[in-house]
Motif scaffolding. Structure first.
Motif, short mmCIF file in Angstrom:
data_model
loop_
_atom_site.label_atom_id
_atom_site.label_comp_id
_atom_site.label_asym_id
_atom_site.label_seq_id
_atom_site.Cartn_x
_atom_site.Cartn_y
_atom_site.Cartn_z
N GLU A 1 0.86 -1.32 0.10
CA GLU A 1 0.02 -0.01 -0.18
C GLU A 1 0.93 1.29 0.05
O GLU A 1 1.84 1.38 0.80
N VAL B 1 0.87 5.73 -1.15
CA VAL B 1 0.29 6.81 -0.99
C VAL B 1 0.53 7.74 -2.20
O VAL B 1 1.58 8.30 -2.33
N SER C 1 -8.90 4.95 -1.49
CA SER C 1 -9.45 5.71 -1.10
C SER C 1 -9.10 6.80 -1.62
O SER C 1 -7.71 7.17 -1.76
N ARG D 1 -4.76 6.55 -1.32
CA ARG D 1 -4.17 5.35 -0.99
C ARG D 1 -4.34 4.42 -2.05
O ARG D 1 -5.38 4.21 -2.55
N THR D 2 -3.44 3.72 -2.18
CA THR D 2 -3.31 2.77 -3.45
C THR D 2 -2.85 1.35 -3.17
O THR D 2 -1.65 1.27 -2.31
N THR E 1 5.39 -0.42 2.63
CA THR E 1 3.95 -0.03 2.76
C THR E 1 4.02 1.49 3.44
O THR E 1 4.74 1.69 4.45
N GLY E 2 3.23 2.25 2.79
CA GLY E 2 3.30 3.88 3.41
C GLY E 2 4.11 4.86 2.48
O GLY E 2 3.88 6.06 2.87
N ARG F 1 5.49 7.34 -0.21
CA ARG F 1 4.61 8.51 -0.87
C ARG F 1 5.33 8.59 -2.31
O ARG F 1 6.50 8.81 -2.43
#
Length: 489
Positions: free
Chosen positions: A173, A175, A202, A215-216, A276-277, A279
């Motif tokens: 995940e 951003v 989202s 968020r991808t 994850t996280g 950007r």
């Protein structure tokens, strides 16, 4: 006259002491305790059986009830796993509390991380779902949390159904930040070279409302494509350009135009993998150089260790002229792996032919005559050295990543069976394999059928290829790769 030396015998009686009142009370109390204990055990068993038959009760808080009524079903993967018992307002009158009873066999769904939502009709451009609720009524959908999560009985329901994701806990995940929304919404696809590799979870604003954040989620098998120097841009909408060759129109699919979309590229020299996280900036249009990048990055599986590639076998069809029938009785179908030096590895029934069979093999857009030259057979496997190059095939599996296992005792505990993609990859524990008469038979309950004939078997520990799945009259077997097939010619 009676002889006085002879004593006359008389019958005697044994006199037992008569139990007094204290002794009688003691015996009665002992028996009553035994009966009481027995009744207690029976009562506990009945209560436990009743609880199991009634299932596990949980409560889910939703923003609104969305027309849900008692008796509506709870479903997972299209199967009823519970029932709605009540729909009530909470004490503060701002939430709808739905009481659900899960079936006994579905009790493991009651764990932290499990997500619930109310399935209802949703018709929009590019997406249609929940049409079955028009006739059959609404129901509560569910996606289970992690298997090792602790038990829970209170949950916060989702306002909207989540985008379907397999192996959600193995994915990545990230951003994406941008100055504008660019038409993005929940469910917008993320693509790499036109292939969908994830979706937007989202879309919202940053805390200071100066930027848009999305968020991808990237699917587990594609997470190795995302590097620190990757670039992302919007590919939604229609792009019109007027050049020396006239008017150029560039448009994505209708669903992408309607729902928005994100494309990505990674340089020829990829950077480090991200966690994850991480950007990234999202821009409106790509630079020309981004579109020319063509890095070589192995795509792995979420079931294998990080940075371990996954084989990409090719689907082949073998046909024999003398065995052709009305229903294709002479046709054999399966997976074949390309090795170095234009060599193919796979089931022998796909790569070999009997005398005067005139069998051919259709693979990678070519039709090959299966003559007796260049073939090495061992057991149910074979290799075939081709006279023409396999340069058009990118997924060449190196011989150095193949390990020969002659003894079943040396077989790793955890295996992976794959045909090249995550949706055609399943785990296989060694205890689901029966070793008898030199046959490594796969448990019939494992969902493997003739469509997996020729699939690759890898060791989870290091990702080495150790065997090939073959279909036989004895069932689905694993044929270990013998050493004589590993020697290059």
């Amino acid at each position: 006259m009676t002889d006085p030396s002879h004593e006359q015998s008389y019958p005697t009686a044994e006199i037992a002491p008569v139990a007094g009142p204290v002794e009688l009370v003691r015996k009665l109390r002992s028996r009553l305790w035994g009966v009481t204990l027995l009744c207690l055990v029976v009562a506990i068993g009945l209560v436990w059986a009743e609880l199991r038959s009634n299932g596990t009760q949980i409560q889910i808080a939703f923003a609104d009830g969305s027309g849900l009524v008692p008796g509506d079903r709870v479903r997972y993967r299209g199967i009823d796993v519970g029932e709605v018992k009540s729909v009530l307002l909470n004490t503060s009158l701002d939430r709808a509390v739905v009481t659900v009873v899960l079936n006994a066999e579905s009790a493991p769904l009651a764990r932290e991380g499990t997500r619930f939502w109310i399935e209802r009709p949703d018709i929009r451009l590019g997406q249609v779902r929940g049409l079955d609720t028009l006739m059959g009524g609404r129901y509560v959908g569910v996606i289970p949390g992690p298997k090792d999560a602790p038990w829970a009985n209170r949950f916060e329901g989702l306002s909207d159904p989540p985008t379907a994701v397999e192996n959600v806990f193995d994915g990545l995940e990230i951003v994406l930040e941008s100055s504008q929304r660019y038409g993005l919404q929940r469910g917008s696809p993320v693509s790499y070279r036109g292939v969908e590799i994830g979706h937007v979870v989202s879309v919202g604003l940053t805390n200071n409302s100066s930027r848009v954040v999305a968020r991808t989620f990237i699917q587990g098998e594609y997470r190795s494509l995302v590097r620190e120097n990757s670039r992302f841009w919007s590919n939604s909408g229609i792009d019109l350009r007027l050049g020396i060759h006239g008017l150029e129109l560039d448009a994505e699919t209708l669903a992408t135009i309607a729902a928005g979309g994100v494309a990505m590229a990674t340089p020829d020299v990829p950077g480090k993998r991200v966690a994850t996280g991480h950007r990234f900036d999202l821009v409106k249009s790509p630079r020309e150089e981004w579109l020319r990048w063509q890095p070589h990055m192995a795509i792995g599986s979420a079931l294998l260790p990080e940075n371990v590639p996954i084989p990409q076998p090719m689907l082949g069809v073998s046909r024999g002229e003398k065995q052709l029938g009305l229903f294709g009785g002479g046709q054999r179908r399966g997976w074949i792996l390309a090795l170095e030096d234009a060599t193919l590895l796979g089931p022998a029934d796909l790569l070999t032919a009997q005398e005067e069979d005139n069998r051919t093999l259709e693979i990678s857009g070519k039709t090959l005559v299966l003559d007796a030259e260049g073939v090495t057979t061992s057991g149910r496997l074979a290799t075939r050295k081709l006279s023409e190059s396999l340069a058009s095939i990118d997924a060449i599996w190196p011989r150095t990543r193949i390990r020969s296992i002659a003894d079943a005792a040396d077989l790793p505990n955890e295996l992976v069976v794959t045909c090249g993609t995550d949706n055609l990859t399943i785990p296989l524990a060694t205890d689901r394999i029966t070793f008898e008469n030199d046959l490594w038979t796969i448990d019939p309950e494992i969902p493997l059928d003739e469509d997996w004939h020729g699939a690759c078997v890898l060791s989870v520990e290091d990702g080495y290829l150790i065997g090939i799945v073959v279909q036989t009259s004895e069932g689905m077997l694993i044929e270990p790769i013998p050493a004589e097939l590993l020697q290059g010619e």
